[in-house]
Design a protein around this motif. Structure first.
Motif, mmCIF file in Angstrom:
data_model
loop_
_atom_site.group_PDB
_atom_site.id
_atom_site.type_symbol
_atom_site.label_atom_id
_atom_site.label_comp_id
_atom_site.label_asym_id
_atom_site.label_seq_id
_atom_site.Cartn_x
_atom_site.Cartn_y
_atom_site.Cartn_z
ATOM 1 N N ALA A 154 0.806 -1.221 0.000
ATOM 2 C CA ALA A 154 0.000 0.000 0.000
ATOM 3 C C ALA A 154 0.834 1.263 0.000
ATOM 4 C CB ALA A 154 -0.933 0.004 1.221
ATOM 5 N N TYR A 155 2.032 1.218 0.569
ATOM 6 C CA TYR A 155 2.917 2.393 0.631
ATOM 7 C C TYR A 155 4.092 2.137 -0.295
ATOM 8 C CZ TYR A 155 5.708 6.184 2.663
ATOM 9 O OH TYR A 155 6.455 7.329 2.856
ATOM 10 N N THR A 156 4.282 3.009 -1.283
ATOM 11 C CA THR A 156 5.235 2.719 -2.361
ATOM 12 C C THR A 156 6.425 3.676 -2.407
ATOM 13 O OG1 THR A 156 4.013 4.081 -3.958
ATOM 14 C CG2 THR A 156 3.345 1.782 -3.735
ATOM 15 N N ARG A 157 6.584 4.517 -1.383
ATOM 16 C CA ARG A 157 7.638 5.532 -1.444
ATOM 17 C C ARG A 157 9.047 4.934 -1.345
ATOM 18 N NH1 ARG A 157 6.164 10.883 -0.116
ATOM 19 N NH2 ARG A 157 4.264 11.363 -1.289
ATOM 20 N N TYR A 158 9.189 3.776 -0.734
ATOM 21 C CA TYR A 158 10.528 3.206 -0.595
ATOM 22 C C TYR A 158 11.084 2.710 -1.920
ATOM 23 C CZ TYR A 158 9.335 3.220 4.387
ATOM 24 O OH TYR A 158 8.956 3.588 5.653
ATOM 25 N N ASN A 159 10.204 2.383 -2.842
ATOM 26 C CA ASN A 159 10.640 1.855 -4.137
ATOM 27 C C ASN A 159 9.603 2.269 -5.176
ATOM 28 O OD1 ASN A 159 11.780 0.449 -6.236
ATOM 29 N ND2 ASN A 159 11.478 -1.582 -5.363
ATOM 30 N N GLY A 160 9.917 3.296 -5.960
ATOM 31 C CA GLY A 160 8.969 3.894 -6.892
ATOM 32 C C GLY A 160 8.207 2.915 -7.770
ATOM 33 N N PRO A 161 8.873 1.901 -8.371
ATOM 34 C CA PRO A 161 8.134 0.976 -9.241
ATOM 35 C C PRO A 161 7.042 0.188 -8.535
ATOM 36 C CG PRO A 161 10.490 0.866 -9.711
ATOM 37 C CD PRO A 161 10.337 1.739 -8.495
ATOM 38 N N MET A 162 7.003 0.221 -7.204
ATOM 39 C CA MET A 162 5.959 -0.516 -6.485
ATOM 40 C C MET A 162 4.561 0.034 -6.748
ATOM 41 S SD MET A 162 7.545 -1.484 -2.745
ATOM 42 C CE MET A 162 5.875 -1.668 -2.092
ATOM 43 N N TRP A 163 4.453 1.256 -7.311
ATOM 44 C CA TRP A 163 3.113 1.781 -7.590
ATOM 45 C C TRP A 163 2.351 0.859 -8.540
ATOM 46 C CZ3 TRP A 163 0.902 2.775 -12.258
ATOM 47 C CH2 TRP A 163 1.751 2.920 -13.369
ATOM 48 N N SER A 164 3.076 0.317 -9.523
ATOM 49 C CA SER A 164 2.403 -0.564 -10.481
ATOM 50 C C SER A 164 2.090 -1.917 -9.857
ATOM 51 C CB SER A 164 3.256 -0.739 -11.742
ATOM 52 O OG SER A 164 4.483 -1.359 -11.430
ATOM 53 N N LEU A 165 2.866 -2.317 -8.868
ATOM 54 C CA LEU A 165 2.568 -3.558 -8.165
ATOM 55 C C LEU A 165 1.286 -3.413 -7.344
ATOM 56 C CD1 LEU A 165 3.681 -6.388 -7.794
ATOM 57 C CD2 LEU A 165 4.866 -5.592 -5.751
ATOM 58 N N PRO A 204 -4.551 10.117 -9.982
ATOM 59 C CA PRO A 204 -3.146 9.733 -9.821
ATOM 60 C C PRO A 204 -2.941 8.265 -10.165
ATOM 61 C CG PRO A 204 -3.944 10.940 -7.892
ATOM 62 C CD PRO A 204 -5.139 10.632 -8.734
ATOM 63 N N SER A 205 -1.810 7.968 -10.779
ATOM 64 C CA SER A 205 -1.537 6.578 -11.160
ATOM 65 C C SER A 205 -1.476 5.662 -9.947
ATOM 66 C CB SER A 205 -0.217 6.499 -11.942
ATOM 67 O OG SER A 205 0.859 6.981 -11.155
ATOM 68 N N GLU A 206 -1.164 6.243 -8.772
ATOM 69 C CA GLU A 206 -1.071 5.422 -7.569
ATOM 70 C C GLU A 206 -2.419 4.795 -7.210
ATOM 71 O OE1 GLU A 206 0.045 8.436 -7.882
ATOM 72 O OE2 GLU A 206 2.209 8.438 -7.453
ATOM 73 N N ILE A 207 -3.523 5.451 -7.572
ATOM 74 C CA ILE A 207 -4.843 4.892 -7.275
ATOM 75 C C ILE A 207 -5.085 3.663 -8.141
ATOM 76 C CG2 ILE A 207 -7.328 5.347 -7.337
ATOM 77 C CD1 ILE A 207 -6.702 8.245 -6.673
ATOM 78 N N GLY A 208 -4.814 3.794 -9.437
ATOM 79 C CA GLY A 208 -4.751 2.626 -10.297
ATOM 80 C C GLY A 208 -6.024 2.161 -10.949
ATOM 81 N N LEU A 209 -7.185 2.688 -10.552
ATOM 82 C CA LEU A 209 -8.439 2.172 -11.097
ATOM 83 C C LEU A 209 -8.566 2.429 -12.592
ATOM 84 C CD1 LEU A 209 -10.932 3.151 -8.257
ATOM 85 C CD2 LEU A 209 -9.795 0.947 -8.651
#
Length: 398
Positions: A154-165, A204-209
């Motif tokens: 749920a939190y992706t700041r430690y590794n940017g590509p995790m947003w797509s995960l 935002p792409s982080e939401i992903g829907l």
């Protein structure tokens, strides 16, 4: 295309090509980050030199590569469930169990590794050399609550590509419903229209829907009949050009990000669908080394950015930050080669000792939930050197 027609062709070659496509996509993301995340000094270029630079730079369209990932995921999950006729409780729970064991073990490894690199890099160098989103991520707090959220995806700041995960996790939850909608002839057009409208909504792409369209059209690929235009190799070639260079071609027209995402999702659909419908087999995509890179793609995707940061920190301590930033072409080439080499080496270890054992465990547990007899090949052990076609289909999931 019906199931028996698909199996009449070389299913193994098709799935190997999908594996290799994922490998190509993850390397495009890696190279794109090498080019994009560091604030290199501007270099004067002639018009011809600027054109060549733009063509090379946009060839590593990281966002397009991620959308190709999403379409591939939809397609492979659809293939893996194509023998399922009814989604009862055990089938759905088994699907979720396999997804959990496929996604989370390596996610946890990447979170630990990324936190270590983040803490080291932000104390070792000036993070102002990185673009805004990465500099902001490097300042992310390391607290029990943030780490717990990162371990959940749920939190992706430690590794940017995790947003797509995180997007992958969201659509893994709803994928059985997506597949039911795509299989239903009357509901399919309405569902696709809904996903298309959702894809146009600015968010935002982080939401992903808004990426549901990518998964839906990917799931649709094995369900469609063959069409005449699939015979022309010009179609996937044109789709590849559009996938990579739509942002370069339309860059001066204030096109919204969500429109680019739709264009690139449709281009990715054409590429993957062509491989399925045409029966073409490309030697470069069925080559052992390319399939191997594809097998490592999940590890490469999650681990490449912290490795890139660590390598840049190593180089700037030995060569000086000014020198690296002043020669962007040389620095990018050097960083790309080093990052690819180190990431592939590390990924081969995580694939062998983290991904494979726990993915196999997830499949074993899922089989125990199933009340239906499984095909004989379901009990075959995965051979990482030369996987069979059904094993590749399972391995490609995610």
């Amino acid at each position: 295309m019906s199931d028996h027609l698909f199996e009449a062709r070389s299913e193994k070659a098709y799935l190997q090509q999908l594996t290799s496509l994922r490998g190509v996509a993850c390397l495009v993301v890696l190279a794109g980050h090498v080019i994009q995340v560091i604030r290199y000094d501007p270099v004067p270029r002639t018009p011809g030199g600027r054109l060549i630079h733009d063509l090379v730079t946009y060839a590593f369209n990281a966002q397009a590569a991620v959308l190709l990932f999403f379409v591939l995921s939809g397609c492979v999950l659809s293939l893996s469930l194509r023998r399922v006729r009814r989604f009862d409780r055990d089938t759905v729970l088994g699907f979720y169990l396999k997804r959990v064991f496929r996604i989370f073990p390596l996610l946890w490894v990447s979170v630990a590794f990324s936190i270590a690199v983040t803490v080291y890099v932000r104390d070792s160098m000036n993070v102002g050399v990185f673009v805004d989103w990465l500099a902001r991520n490097l300042g992310a707090p390391v607290s029990p609550s943030h780490v717990a959220l990162a371990l959940l995806g749920a939190y992706t700041r430690y590794n940017g590509p995790m947003w797509s995960l995180r997007v992958e996790l969201i659509f893994s939850v709803v994928f059985p419903l997506i597949l039911v909608l795509m299989r239903h002839a009357r509901l399919r057009p309405w569902a696709l229209a809904g996903f298309f409208v959702l894809a146009l909504v600015p968010m935002p792409s982080e939401i992903g829907l808004n990426f549901g369209l990518s998964f839906a059209i990917g799931a649709l690929i094995p369900l469609l009949p063959s069409v005449a235009w699939a015979a022309s190799p010009a179609v996937p070639a044109a789709a590849t050009v559009i996938l990579l260079y739509d942002r370069l071609a339309l860059g001066g027209h204030a096109v919204p990000e969500q429109v680019y995402n739709i264009i690139e999702s449709l281009a990715a659909f054409v590429i993957v669908r062509d491989l399925y419908a045409s029966g073409r087999s490309f030697a470069v995509l069925t080559h052992r080394r390319m399939v191997w890179v594809g097998e490592l793609s999940y590890s490469v995707y999650l681990l490449h950015l912290p490795i890139l940061l660590a390598l840049f920190d190593f180089l700037q301590h030995r060569m000086g930050t000014r020198l690296l930033l002043a020669a962007p072409d040389l620095t990018q080439a050097m960083l790309a080669v080093l990052t690819i080499a180190v990431t592939l080496a590390v990924s081969s270890v995580t694939y062998r000792w983290v991904e494979l054992p726990l993915h196999n465990l997830g499949r074993s547990l899922a089989r125990r939930l199933s009340s239906d007899p499984r095909p004989a090949w379901e009990n075959a052990r995965l051979n990482p050197a030369l996987p069979t076609a059904p094993e590749l289909a399972r391995e490609l999931e995610g």
